[in-house]
Design an enzyme around this catalytic site. Structure first.
Site, short mmCIF file in Angstrom:
data_model
loop_
_atom_site.label_atom_id
_atom_site.label_comp_id
_atom_site.label_asym_id
_atom_site.label_seq_id
_atom_site.Cartn_x
_atom_site.Cartn_y
_atom_site.Cartn_z
N ASP A 11 0.82 -1.21 0.00
CA ASP A 11 0.00 0.00 0.00
C ASP A 11 0.86 1.27 0.00
O ASP A 11 0.41 2.33 -0.46
CB ASP A 11 -0.95 0.01 1.20
CG ASP A 11 -2.16 -0.90 0.99
OD1 ASP A 11 -2.39 -1.31 -0.16
OD2 ASP A 11 -2.86 -1.20 1.97
N ASP A 52 23.27 -16.34 5.59
CA ASP A 52 22.47 -17.23 6.42
C ASP A 52 22.60 -18.68 5.96
O ASP A 52 22.51 -19.60 6.78
CB ASP A 52 21.01 -16.79 6.40
CG ASP A 52 20.74 -15.65 7.37
OD1 ASP A 52 20.95 -15.85 8.58
OD2 ASP A 52 20.34 -14.58 6.93
#
Length: 268
Positions: free
Chosen positions: A91, A182
């Site tokens: 949005d 990671d």
């Protein structure tokens, strides 16, 4: 009088239209001024980071507005697979979203639902109130909303690499970004993202994603490693970060004009 607005091309479209890999950098500072400086540097794309950077919705909005005048594709990395936050990011007018820590095709499917309107997904409808549709100035935004959004998911674990082909094959996933840091940690090699075993795992993910017909990207600050991944078929690569460049640059100035720690002023 309502003025129609045409939204920029998505990162999905930029990748499809390019005859070369797209090169980008992290924007982690949370500063719209820094984002604007980076956007004017000639790179293809920027990654505004909400996972590890000090970014909230207001700072992401300011950075999207700051880079909008430049021919660069901004992606926003969400903190995680959080549909409510993904809705808010969209949005704000973010057209390109990266979801980290995707290990399974089921998680990838959930990510697709988070960025798609019903019946395909569960994105909430608020375009009349939001920058995404420029407050209803984009013609038929609701009908064509899915065309204005591209979704990329991040593989950064041994499990994710093992499921890379299935993750990439999920309809609605526009590309996969591999995170060696990671991934190295999940392999018991924390801090050693250029270890040969990590590189092999990254390249295995590359092969699986490309086999599914999707573009694959990677993070690589070392120029030699970045070049090697480009040679292995990476379609988009992050080669630096605003905060890292500032840290190393300020250290270089200190070393040149003051000297290494404990040595006193250079030249004495």
């Amino acid at each position: 009088m309502q003025l129609p607005v045409n939204l920029p091309a998505t990162f999905r479209e930029a990748l499809a239209a390019s005859d070369r890999p797209l090169i980008g950098m992290w924007v982690c500072s949370g500063s719209p001024l820094v984002a604007e400086i980076c956007a004017g540097g000639g790179l293809d794309w920027l990654l505004i980071d909400m996972e590890h950077g000090p970014n909230q919705l207001e700072s992401v909005l300011a950075q999207l507005q700051a880079v909008a005048a430049h021919p660069v594709s901004p992606l926003v990395r969400a903190p995680g697979l959080l549909p409510v936050m993904v809705k808010q990011i969209l949005d704000l007018g973010a057209q390109n979203v990266l979801i980290p820590m995707i290990d399974t095709p089921e998680q990838a499917e959930a990510a697709v639902r988070a960025v798609r309107y019903p019946p395909r997904g569960n994105r909430g409808v608020g375009s009349a109130l939001a920058r995404s549709a420029r407050w209803n100035r984009v013609d038929d935004y609701l009908a064509n909303g899915d065309e204005h959004v591209s979704l990329f998911v991040q593989i950064e674990s041994v499990t994710g690499v093992g499921n890379a082909a299935e993750i990439a094959a999920v309809d609605g996933v526009d590309g996969v970004f591999v995170g060696p840091s990671d991934l190295a940690a999940s392999m018991g090699l924390i801090g050693r993202q250029t270890h040969p075993d990590v590189v092999v795992a990254v390249e295995r993910a590359f092969e699986a994603v490309r086999g599914a017909g999707k573009p694959v990207g990677v993070n690589a600050f070392d120029p030699a490693v970045a070049s090697a991944y480009l040679d292995r078929g990476a379609s988009f690569v992050l080669v630096g970060a605003d905060v890292s460049m500032l840290a190393r640059g300020s250290e270089a100035l200190a070393e040149r004009f003051i000297g290494a720690p404990g040595q006193g002023r250079a030249g004495k």
